[in-house]
Design a protein around this motif. Structure first.
Motif, short mmCIF file in Angstrom:
data_model
loop_
_atom_site.label_atom_id
_atom_site.label_comp_id
_atom_site.label_asym_id
_atom_site.label_seq_id
_atom_site.Cartn_x
_atom_site.Cartn_y
_atom_site.Cartn_z
N PHE A 69 37.80 14.47 25.32
CA PHE A 69 37.39 13.44 24.37
C PHE A 69 37.91 12.07 24.83
O PHE A 69 37.19 11.08 24.84
CB PHE A 69 37.94 13.79 22.99
CG PHE A 69 37.52 12.85 21.91
CD1 PHE A 69 36.20 12.85 21.45
CD2 PHE A 69 38.43 11.95 21.35
CE1 PHE A 69 35.81 11.98 20.46
CE2 PHE A 69 38.03 11.07 20.37
CZ PHE A 69 36.73 11.08 19.91
N ASP A 70 39.21 12.06 25.25
CA ASP A 70 39.81 10.81 25.71
C ASP A 70 39.08 10.26 26.93
O ASP A 70 38.88 9.06 27.05
CB ASP A 70 41.28 11.07 26.07
CG ASP A 70 42.21 10.37 25.09
OD1 ASP A 70 41.70 9.54 24.31
OD2 ASP A 70 43.42 10.65 25.10
N VAL A 92 36.03 8.58 25.78
CA VAL A 92 36.36 7.27 25.21
C VAL A 92 36.61 6.27 26.34
O VAL A 92 36.10 5.14 26.33
CB VAL A 92 37.61 7.38 24.31
CG1 VAL A 92 38.07 6.00 23.87
CG2 VAL A 92 37.32 8.25 23.11
N LEU A 106 34.60 18.63 16.58
CA LEU A 106 35.73 17.88 17.13
C LEU A 106 37.09 18.53 16.93
O LEU A 106 38.11 17.87 16.87
CB LEU A 106 35.77 16.46 16.55
CG LEU A 106 34.85 15.46 17.26
CD1 LEU A 106 34.80 14.15 16.50
CD2 LEU A 106 35.34 15.20 18.67
N PHE A 117 30.91 13.22 22.76
CA PHE A 117 30.14 13.95 21.76
C PHE A 117 30.11 15.45 22.09
O PHE A 117 30.30 16.29 21.21
CB PHE A 117 28.72 13.39 21.70
CG PHE A 117 28.01 13.75 20.44
CD1 PHE A 117 28.38 13.14 19.24
CD2 PHE A 117 27.00 14.68 20.44
CE1 PHE A 117 27.74 13.48 18.06
CE2 PHE A 117 26.35 15.03 19.27
CZ PHE A 117 26.73 14.42 18.07
N ALA A 160 41.76 17.68 24.06
CA ALA A 160 41.61 16.29 23.66
C ALA A 160 41.40 15.39 24.86
O ALA A 160 40.84 14.29 24.73
CB ALA A 160 42.84 15.83 22.89
N GLY A 182 42.79 6.96 25.89
CA GLY A 182 41.54 6.54 26.51
C GLY A 182 41.23 5.07 26.31
O GLY A 182 40.79 4.39 27.25
#
Lengths: 147, 794
Positions: free
Chosen positions: A125-126, A129, A101, A87, A122, A31
């Motif tokens: 999350f990436d 980011v 997480l 988040f 993931a 990310g």
């Protein structure tokens, strides 16, 4: 000359950035790098074509009277959304009783064309980011650059 | 038990959060809602008491640091929680009458509830850091309460003063706590495996390191600032700027009681390790001296007061001194004094403050010289005032007498056993008590004698304002009539919490024969009665003496003034508005702190050796980078400078590729590109030529860059050599790299790329934090630039 080069390279850069974002989990990328590379593409457009073009033609942010509007509002939304995604992707496993997480992975098999597809949590999350980095950097550059 | 304790501590905060909503619906009746919340807390405390709950209850807070949100229930914590919630109910109900028509009521009730919750937290917390958190919360909420009338200059001054003194004291206490945590290896104060349980070993560790007395003093400063002990008593009289119910709460049941509580809580810890036969350990020397000094000095100051609330404020400090002195004495009477006087003081002082509130509210003045004969207008109030002030004076058979008698006994016993200069303790105790007797009589005299006709009509107070002091007056009466009841019910337990080892039962009652303490009481009352006709002369005499450096306030004001001037002159040097000045100071200070840290820690320089796997191409690439770096310094134009700087960046990227770190290389390349493009953006805006700098400036800059460079170099060397296990090492150990590394990362992170799995899975919280930093930076740039546009930057 510069304009031609930018016209050709910016799409390539953006595709590369997306590729970096998506393949990050198994190969070099991720990310953060994807985000910085995307920002570079925008900055190139900005340097060569100017802020006006970037805002009015490329991003199409105009206010009611039709003048090009400050794109910073858009960037701000971008990094807010990014942070929220990152988040939320951390909170999601807590619903299943796992620590904050925790990441998981799922393999989808026997798909047409792809045969096998790996879905890693993931990636969410990436993506967060990525958006946060793009939004954040563009805010700084847009705001300082317009001075 | 845990659920009840958690409910007691957090219910007031929840209630505070809801207050604005309630206020919108209920308006001024919010007072009764708040009192209801306090009553529920009181009920829960009562349930703990009734079920005989005792011991530790904890939930994990920061397990990696061994910090838990631990609570402890015993006599001491129950008494303080009962006072905080019980007096809280009365104060909040009383506020319903007192605050009628006042501004900012929603804020007032919310803060008062939060204040009560913080105090309950202080009373019940069994963990050093939980205690510290609640401790500072009481400072914060009292800051808001004392500064309730936000536009008044005197309120602002008072709020700032209390905040400055109590928060600063709290930081000293925190330093002491860190020493305890270090020496004891735990952050628990009481209960199993706590500091108190292992007092011998912990004290021994502290003594060996020479930190015993410093830690005791740090704790003492925390307690002294909070409990307004000399010379930190200066904030208490100013705190009278708060609405009277707040003063009553602050002075009788909360905030100032926190310091006393701290002394009581740590008493067993410090006295546990005292060898048999030592009558005057460091603990006693510090706290008896502090307590008696405070008791006497502030009693004298109370005599010179001209305002009824000021008189009561000094008297509070004086009685807290009495409690501290009691806890200071290492014998059993000392603990009895402290335990019993906490209860007695809270009962009569809360009543007196509420009486003072009624007087100020109904008579319209707080000036002592204008008030007399109020019993004609306020008969019930006068009765309560009579009970409470006689108790404050220590006249038998009122409850204040019993605990003061215990102090006389404690100091007498101490002097009797140790002899020598310690005979000063009982003498000073009597001396201070004479003044206590005098000012208590003065307060009582507001209601005696002929009515002052200048006062005009004095209204009867509303019922909401009359019932709370009457309840407290009743409490005073009950304890006075049967002190043994209070001791058996609760004070005995409190006493048990403040002594090391097993506690014995103790009894109080009216003296039946002449003992030294009885004689001391008789002397006190006798001298007091003799001096009473001379009260005005003494009052004027003390006022005449108090000028300049004699007053603690003079030091406080001077100190604050000096600090303000000092920071102004520093700011004008450090913050000139020029970016290069900021950079110089920031970089220089960082380098000084870092290098200073290395020197203090005595880090040895590790042997340097060429890393494994260093190849000729890598060395060549790094050499090119060095050349590039040198070229930046001598570049004749900005373009050349930017391009040569990029040489360094790209060489580092190539180095990463050669060192098999494609992720790092990619990041470096992308960032380098972005930076280069950005430079292109701003290049044509920069001036072409800066002019030749002065030699001195050039030398200074060169020296600074050398220092910063050296600091970074040292940091890299130390941090890479200092870690016991490199990340790569621990990963290979865990994952069996290279053999099965793929499986490990697939199992735990679901990916093959080590770097990314670490970033998004193993250390995802770090990454989340970093992204938040990016967002924060963007937000702050946004705010700064927008503020400048609005012209707010000036």
């Amino acid at each position: 000359m510069a304009r031609t080069v930018v016209r050709v390279t910016v799409p390539i850069i953006l595709v590369t950035a997306l590729a970096l974002l998506l393949q990050g989990h198994n190969q070099p990328g991720g990310g953060f790098i994807g985000g910085v590379l995307t920002t570079t593409a925008f900055v190139l457009v900005y340097v060569v074509f100017g802020l006006e073009f970037l805002q009015s033609d490329l991003l199409d942010v105009r206010n009611e009277s039709g003048e090009s509007h400050h794109a910073v509002e858009l960037y701000r939304v971008l990094f807010t959304v990014g942070l929220t995604i990152a988040f939320a992707s951390g909170l999601a496993p807590m619903l299943a009783g796992l620590p904050f997480l925790t990441q998981g992975i799922l393999f989808l098999e026997h798909l047409p064309l792809y045969e096998e597809l790996e879905v890693a949590s993931a990636l969410a999350f990436d993506l967060g980011v990525y958006l946060a980095v793009v939004g954040g950097l563009l805010t700084v550059i847009g705001e300082v650059g317009s001075e | 038990m845990l659920e009840i304790v958690l409910a007691i501590v957090f219910l007031p905060f929840a209630g505070a959060a809801l207050t604005p909503l309630v206020f919108r619906v209920a308006g001024e009746r919010t007072a009764y809602y708040a009192a209801g919340v306090a009553a529920v807390c009181l009920g829960l405390v009562g349930q703990l008491y009734a079920t005989g709950a005792h011991g530790l209850a904890s939930i994990e807070w920061v397990p990696s640091l061994g910090i838990s949100l631990a609570f402890y229930v015993d006599g001491l914590s129950l008494l303080i929680s009962m006072l905080a919630s019980g007096v809280g109910v009365l104060i909040l109900a009383y506020s319903g009458g007192y605050m009628h028509g006042e501004p900012g009521q929603a804020k007032y009730y919310a803060t008062l509830l939060a204040f009560m919750g913080s105090m309950l937290g202080v009373a019940l917390a069994a963990d050093l850091f939980a205690l510290f958190t609640f401790w500072e919360l009481t400072s914060l909420s009292s800051f808001l309460l004392i500064g309730h009338y936000t536009s008044e200059g005197s309120s602002q001054y008072a709020a700032r003063k209390s905040m400055l003194i109590t928060v600063a004291g709290g930081l000293f206490m925190l330093a002491g706590f860190l020493l305890f945590a270090w020496a004891g290896g735990t952050t628990l104060i009481v209960g199993e495996g706590s500091l108190t349980a292992n007092a011998d070993a912990t004290v021994e560790t502290l003594r060996t390191a020479g930190l015993f007395v410093p830690s005791l003093l740090l704790l003492g400063i925390g307690a002294a600032t909070k409990s307004a002990q000399v010379p930190f008593h200066v904030w208490l009289p100013n705190a009278m700027e708060a609405p009277t119910p707040v003063s009553a709460f602050l002075h009788s049941a909360t905030m100032v009681k926190a310091g006393v509580y701290l002394v009581g809580r740590f008493r067993p810890f410090f006295l546990e390790a005292v060898p048999e036969g030592t009558h005057l350990p460091e603990w006693s020397l510090v706290f008896v001296t502090l307590g008696l000094l405070t008791m006497t000095v502030t009693a004298i100051l109370a005599v010179q007061a001209t305002d009824i609330k000021e008189l009561l404020a000094y008297s509070t400090a004086s009685h807290l001194g009495l409690i501290v002195a009691g806890f200071g004495v290492a014998n059993a009477y000392g603990a009895e004094t402290g335990a019993f006087h906490i209860l007695n003081h809270a009962s009569f002082k809360a009543a007196l403050f509420l009486v003072a509130g009624i007087v100020a509210h109904e008579a319209g003045t707080r000036d002592i010289s204008k008030l007399r004969g109020l019993r004609h207008d306020l008969p019930v109030t006068a009765l309560v005032a009579g009970l409470a002030s006689l108790s404050m004076a220590g006249v038998p058979p009122f409850n204040g007498f019993y605990s003061k008698e215990l102090l006389f006994e404690a100091t007498y016993e101490l002097a009797h056993e140790v002899g020598g200069l310690t005979w000063l303790f009982p003498v000073v105790a009597v001396f201070g008590s004479v003044f206590t007797f005098l000012y208590s009589l003065k307060f009582l005299s507001l209601f005696l004698g002929d009515r002052n006709d200048d006062l005009g009509h004095v209204h009867r107070p509303p019922l909401a304002m009359l019932v709370p002091p009457a309840v407290l007056g009743l409490l005073v009466t009950v304890i006075s009539v049967d002190p043994q009841l209070a001791v058996d019910a609760l004070v005995g337990e409190v006493y048990g919490s403040t002594v090391p080892g097993e506690a014995h039962a103790f009894s109080v009652g009216l003296p039946t024969h002449l003992t030294p303490p009885v004689a001391m009481s008789a002397i006190t009352i006798g001298i007091g009665a003799l001096l009473w006709p001379q009260y005005d002369r003494i009052h004027d005499g003390i006022r005449a003496l108090l000028h300049g450096p004699v007053r603690a306030n003079w030091w406080y004001d001077g100190g604050v003034k000096g600090l303000t001037a000092g920071s102004k002159s520093v700011a004008s040097r450090v913050q000139t508005g020029l970016l290069r000045t900021y950079a110089t100071w920031a970089l220089g200070a960082t380098a000084a702190l870092v290098v200073g840290g290395y020197l203090v820690a005595g880090v040895g320089f590790p042997p340097l050796e060429l890393a494994e796997g260093m190849t000729v191409p890598m060395v060549l690439v790094l050499l090119v980078a060095l050349v590039g770096a040198a070229a930046v310094g001598v570049a004749p134009s900005h373009i050349a400078g930017v391009l040569t700087l990029s040489i360094v960046g790209f060489m580092v990227a190539i180095f990463f590729i050669l060192a098999d770190a494609p992720d790092l290389a990619l990041t470096q390349l992308v960032v380098e590109t972005l930076v280069l493009v950005l430079f292109l953006l701003v290049l044509d805006r920069l001036p072409v030529y800066y002019g030749t700098p002065r030699v001195s400036v050039a030398v200074r800059d060169a020296a600074l860059s050398l220092i910063v460079g050296a600091t970074v170099f040292l940091t890299v060397v130390f941090s890479t050599a200092g870690s016991p296990d490199t990340i790569g090492g621990s990963l290979s150990r865990l994952a069996g790299v290279p053999g099965e590394h793929a499986t490990f990362f697939m199992d735990y992170g679901g990916g093959y790329n080590v770097v990314n799995v670490v970033l998004v899975d193993f250390r995802a919280v770090d990454t989340l934090g970093e992204v938040t930093v990016v967002a924060m930076a963007a937000l702050s740039v946004l705010t700064l630039v927008r503020m400048r546009e609005r012209g707010e930057a000036q």
